[in-house]
Design an enzyme around this catalytic site. Structure first.
Site, PDB file in Angstrom:
ATOM      1  N   ASN A 153      15.210 -38.504  33.339  1.00  0.00           N
ATOM      2  CA  ASN A 153      15.550 -39.378  34.469  1.00  0.00           C
ATOM      3  C   ASN A 153      14.362 -39.358  35.431  1.00  0.00           C
ATOM      4  O   ASN A 153      13.365 -38.663  35.214  1.00  0.00           O
ATOM      5  CB  ASN A 153      16.842 -38.909  35.156  1.00  0.00           C
ATOM      6  CG  ASN A 153      17.359 -39.934  36.159  1.00  0.00           C
ATOM      7  OD1 ASN A 153      17.419 -41.127  35.873  1.00  0.00           O
ATOM      8  ND2 ASN A 153      17.713 -39.495  37.352  1.00  0.00           N
ATOM      9  N   LYS A 154      14.472 -40.123  36.495  1.00  0.00           N
ATOM     10  CA  LYS A 154      13.398 -40.251  37.487  1.00  0.00           C
ATOM     11  C   LYS A 154      12.802 -38.902  37.870  1.00  0.00           C
ATOM     12  O   LYS A 154      13.533 -37.928  38.061  1.00  0.00           O
ATOM     13  CB  LYS A 154      13.961 -40.961  38.723  1.00  0.00           C
ATOM     14  CG  LYS A 154      13.010 -41.176  39.878  1.00  0.00           C
ATOM     15  CD  LYS A 154      11.720 -41.871  39.496  1.00  0.00           C
ATOM     16  CE  LYS A 154      11.927 -43.183  38.784  1.00  0.00           C
ATOM     17  NZ  LYS A 154      10.668 -43.733  38.195  1.00  0.00           N
TER      18      LYS A 154
ATOM     19  N   GLN B  15      12.797 -45.468  45.446  1.00  0.00           N
ATOM     20  CA  GLN B  15      13.997 -46.196  44.987  1.00  0.00           C
ATOM     21  C   GLN B  15      15.243 -45.737  45.746  1.00  0.00           C
ATOM     22  O   GLN B  15      16.178 -46.510  45.919  1.00  0.00           O
ATOM     23  CB  GLN B  15      14.207 -45.977  43.478  1.00  0.00           C
ATOM     24  CG  GLN B  15      13.230 -46.728  42.584  1.00  0.00           C
ATOM     25  CD  GLN B  15      12.035 -45.893  42.224  1.00  0.00           C
ATOM     26  OE1 GLN B  15      11.626 -45.005  42.980  1.00  0.00           O
ATOM     27  NE2 GLN B  15      11.444 -46.153  41.078  1.00  0.00           N
TER      28      GLN B  15
ATOM     29  N   ASP C 234      17.580 -42.046  31.722  1.00  0.00           N
ATOM     30  CA  ASP C 234      16.838 -43.084  31.000  1.00  0.00           C
ATOM     31  C   ASP C 234      16.884 -42.866  29.497  1.00  0.00           C
ATOM     32  O   ASP C 234      16.664 -43.795  28.716  1.00  0.00           O
ATOM     33  CB  ASP C 234      15.386 -43.132  31.480  1.00  0.00           C
ATOM     34  CG  ASP C 234      15.326 -43.810  32.833  1.00  0.00           C
ATOM     35  OD1 ASP C 234      15.683 -43.158  33.835  1.00  0.00           O
ATOM     36  OD2 ASP C 234      14.969 -44.997  32.880  1.00  0.00           O
TER      37      ASP C 234
ATOM     38  N   ARG D 275       8.171 -50.665  28.836  1.00  0.00           N
ATOM     39  CA  ARG D 275       8.246 -49.321  29.430  1.00  0.00           C
ATOM     40  C   ARG D 275       8.708 -48.369  28.323  1.00  0.00           C
ATOM     41  O   ARG D 275       9.601 -48.717  27.548  1.00  0.00           O
ATOM     42  CB  ARG D 275       9.231 -49.288  30.626  1.00  0.00           C
ATOM     43  CG  ARG D 275       8.743 -50.101  31.827  1.00  0.00           C
ATOM     44  CD  ARG D 275       9.602 -49.861  33.056  1.00  0.00           C
ATOM     45  NE  ARG D 275       9.292 -48.596  33.703  1.00  0.00           N
ATOM     46  CZ  ARG D 275      10.026 -48.075  34.692  1.00  0.00           C
ATOM     47  NH1 ARG D 275      11.120 -48.692  35.114  1.00  0.00           N
ATOM     48  NH2 ARG D 275       9.681 -46.931  35.253  1.00  0.00           N
TER      49      ARG D 275
ATOM     50  N   ARG E 195      14.224 -53.164  37.209  1.00  0.00           N
ATOM     51  CA  ARG E 195      14.106 -51.754  36.866  1.00  0.00           C
ATOM     52  C   ARG E 195      15.499 -51.142  36.653  1.00  0.00           C
ATOM     53  O   ARG E 195      16.504 -51.794  36.886  1.00  0.00           O
ATOM     54  CB  ARG E 195      13.322 -51.004  37.952  1.00  0.00           C
ATOM     55  CG  ARG E 195      13.873 -51.301  39.360  1.00  0.00           C
ATOM     56  CD  ARG E 195      13.744 -50.195  40.319  1.00  0.00           C
ATOM     57  NE  ARG E 195      14.493 -49.037  39.929  1.00  0.00           N
ATOM     58  CZ  ARG E 195      15.822 -48.905  40.053  1.00  0.00           C
ATOM     59  NH1 ARG E 195      16.580 -49.874  40.545  1.00  0.00           N
ATOM     60  NH2 ARG E 195      16.416 -47.792  39.671  1.00  0.00           N
ATOM     61  N   GLY E 196      15.465 -49.836  36.256  1.00  0.00           N
ATOM     62  CA  GLY E 196      16.724 -49.178  35.926  1.00  0.00           C
ATOM     63  C   GLY E 196      16.954 -49.349  34.436  1.00  0.00           C
ATOM     64  O   GLY E 196      16.852 -50.471  33.910  1.00  0.00           O
ATOM     65  N   ALA E 197      17.252 -48.239  33.748  1.00  0.00           N
ATOM     66  CA  ALA E 197      17.309 -48.268  32.277  1.00  0.00           C
ATOM     67  C   ALA E 197      18.219 -49.367  31.709  1.00  0.00           C
ATOM     68  O   ALA E 197      17.771 -50.182  30.889  1.00  0.00           O
ATOM     69  CB  ALA E 197      17.723 -46.884  31.773  1.00  0.00           C
TER      70      ALA E 197
HETATM   71  O1  MRU Z   1      11.504 -46.227  37.324  1.00  0.00           O
HETATM   72  P1  MRU Z   1      12.916 -46.696  37.541  1.00  0.00           P
HETATM   73  O2  MRU Z   1      13.199 -47.100  38.946  1.00  0.00           O
HETATM   74  O3  MRU Z   1      13.297 -47.757  36.539  1.00  0.00           O
HETATM   75  O4  MRU Z   1      13.799 -45.416  37.215  1.00  0.00           O
HETATM   76  C1  MRU Z   1      15.193 -45.538  37.230  1.00  0.00           C
HETATM   77  C2  MRU Z   1      15.903 -44.263  36.990  1.00  0.00           C
HETATM   78  O5  MRU Z   1      15.331 -43.228  36.754  1.00  0.00           O
HETATM   79  C3  MRU Z   1      17.410 -44.341  36.970  1.00  0.00           C
HETATM   80  O6  MRU Z   1      17.980 -43.158  37.444  1.00  0.00           O
HETATM   81  C4  MRU Z   1      17.862 -44.570  35.510  1.00  0.00           C
HETATM   82  O7  MRU Z   1      17.178 -45.645  34.956  1.00  0.00           O
HETATM   83  C5  MRU Z   1      19.306 -44.790  35.409  1.00  0.00           C
HETATM   84  S1  MRU Z   1      19.772 -46.337  36.125  1.00  0.00           S
HETATM   85  C6  MRU Z   1      21.405 -46.618  35.879  1.00  0.00           C
END
Ligand code: MRU
Length: 318
Positions: A239-240, A188, A229, A86, A49-51
Site C-alpha cells: 500500500n502507499k 493524498q 494495491d 503503473r 489514481r487508487g488501485a
Molecule cells: O499512488 P496512489 O495514490 O494511487 O496510491 C493509492 C493507495 O495506496 C491506496 O491506498 C490503494 O490504492 C487502495 S485505494 C482503494
C-alpha cells in the site's frame, strides 16, 4: 457505452470524463479523456489514481476505443500500454486482462466487450458496498480511527475500501472520529481523504505522517484501516508508502490494524510481498522544496502479514 457515474470517473453524453485529482481540493476539474494514450498519461500523473479506479478507468478507455472503431491490433497495443501504466496495483492488470479475455471470447464483438467494461465499473461499486458493510461491523461505538493515503470514492467506482468502512461506520451513527495521515510526498490524505470526509460530514483531524506514533502513544487511536494495491498469497500487502511504518507503530501500541481490499487486489500469482513490484517515482515529488536532488521515492511499501490484524475482503475477513 451506457452512462456511468462515480465520484471521479464518469461516462456521460458519450464522453469519458475523469476528475483531475492533482487539482483537488482547490479545483474540481473534469477532463475529457479521448483515447487510451491519454488515459495512460492521466494514470501516470495520478490525475486518476487508487488501485481499483485505475483498473476501471483502463477498462472504460479500452471500451471507448473499440466503440470508436479501433482495429484488433490497436486494441491490443492500447491494452499493453495501459497494463504497464503503473506497476504495483494488480487491479490494473486484472481489469485489462479481463478486457483482453472478453475480446477473444466474444471474437471482437464490440457490444459485448463494451458490456464487460460496464460490468467492471458496476462490480467495483458493488464490491465497495460489501466491504463497507463487512468492515463497519469491526468498528466499535466511539472508535478513534486512523487512515493513510486515500482509499475512498476517489480511488474506486464506489464508496471506497478503507475509507468506505469509515464513512459507513459514521453513517451508522457509531460516533467515530477519523485521523487522516497527510501522506507524503503527494498528500493524498490531506488533499483527497480530508476532502471526502468533509463531503460526508465525518468528524476528522489531519496529522502529519510523523505524528502518528505520538498520537498512538497517547491512546488516541483505537483502530486503523488502510487500503491495498496488491495482496500476496501469504497475506503480505502493498500500500502507499508509510503504511508499513504505521503497522509497526500499531503493533507496538497494540492497535488493531485492518487492510480493506476487494478480491481484485489479491494476486494469486504472487507468493509473498518480496515479489510485489514497487513503483519508483520522480525524485522531484520529494525534492521540490529540498536542498538536494539525491532522493529515494518508492510510491509503496509492503506490510508483512504478521503486522496485519485482519484483511477485510468483499466476501469475507481473513
Ligand atoms: O499512488 P496512489 O495514490 O494511487 O496510491 C493509492 C493507495 O495506496 C491506496 O491506498 C490503494 O490504492 C487502495 S485505494 C482503494
Amino acid at each position: 457505452m451506457k452512462s456511468l457515474s462515480s465520484m471521479a470517473l464518469k461516462h456521460e453524453s458519450g464522453q469519458l470524463l475523469v476528475l483531475d485529482q492533482t487539482k483537488l481540493p482547490a479545483e474540481e476539474a473534469w477532463v475529457h479523456c479521448q483515447c487510451p494514450e491519454e488515459m495512460v498519461a492521466l494514470i501516470q500523473k495520478l490525475a486518476v489514481r487508487g488501485a481499483p479506479l485505475i483498473g476501471v478507468a483502463a477498462a472504460l478507455a479500452l471500451a471507448k476505443q473499440l466503440e470508436g472503431g479501433a482495429s484488433e491490433q490497436e486494441f491490443f497495443a492500447a491494452a499493453s500500454k495501459l497494463r504497464a501504466a503503473r506497476p504495483t496495483a494488480v487491479n490494473l492488470m486484472a481489469a485489462v486482462d479481463r478486457m483482453l479475455t472478453a475480446f477473444s471470447r466474444f471474437e471482437g464483438h464490440k457490444e459485448q466487450v463494451v458490456r464487460e467494461a460496464e460490468k467492471i465499473f458496476e462490480e467495483d461499486a458493488a464490491l465497495c458496498e460489501a466491504m463497507a458493510e463487512r468492515g463497519a461491523r469491526l468498528v466499535q461505538p466511539g472508535d478513534q480511527l486512523l487512515t493513510h493515503c486515500n482509499a475512498g470514492g476517489l480511488a474506486t467506482a464506489g464508496i471506497g475500501t478503507a475509507l468506505g468502512v469509515i464513512i459507513r461506520a459514521h453513517q451508522q451513527g457509531k460516533n467515530i472520529h477519523a485521523y487522516v495521515d497527510e501522506t507524503r510526498p503527494l498528500l493524498q490524505g490531506a488533499r483527497l481523504t480530508a476532502w471526502e470526509l468533509k463531503k460526508h460530514g465525518v468528524p476528522h483531524t489531519l496529522i502529519c505522517d510523523n505524528m502518528a506514533g505520538f498520537l498512538m502513544s497517547q491512546g488516541k487511536v483505537t483502530r486503523i484501516f488502510v487500503g491495498a494495491d496488491r495482496i500476496a498469497v501469504n497475506g503480505d500487502a502493498a500500500n502507499k508508502i508509510g503504511t508499513y511504518s504505521l503497522a509497526v507503530l500499531a503493533k507496538h501500541h497494540q492497535v488493531p490494524f485492518h487492510v480493506v481490499a476487494p478480491r481484485t487486489t489479491y494476486d494469486p500469482s504472487c507468493p509473498s510481498g518480496k515479489e510485489i513490484p514497487i513503483e519508483q517515482r520522480a525524485k522531484e515529488e520529494v525534492s521540490r522544496h529540498a536542498a538536494t536532488e539525491s532522493v529515494w521515492n518508492p510510491a509503496f511499501d509492503v506490510t508483512p502479514r504478521a503486522l496485519i490484524t485482519s484483511i477485510v475482503f468483499d466476501d469475507g475477513i481473513a
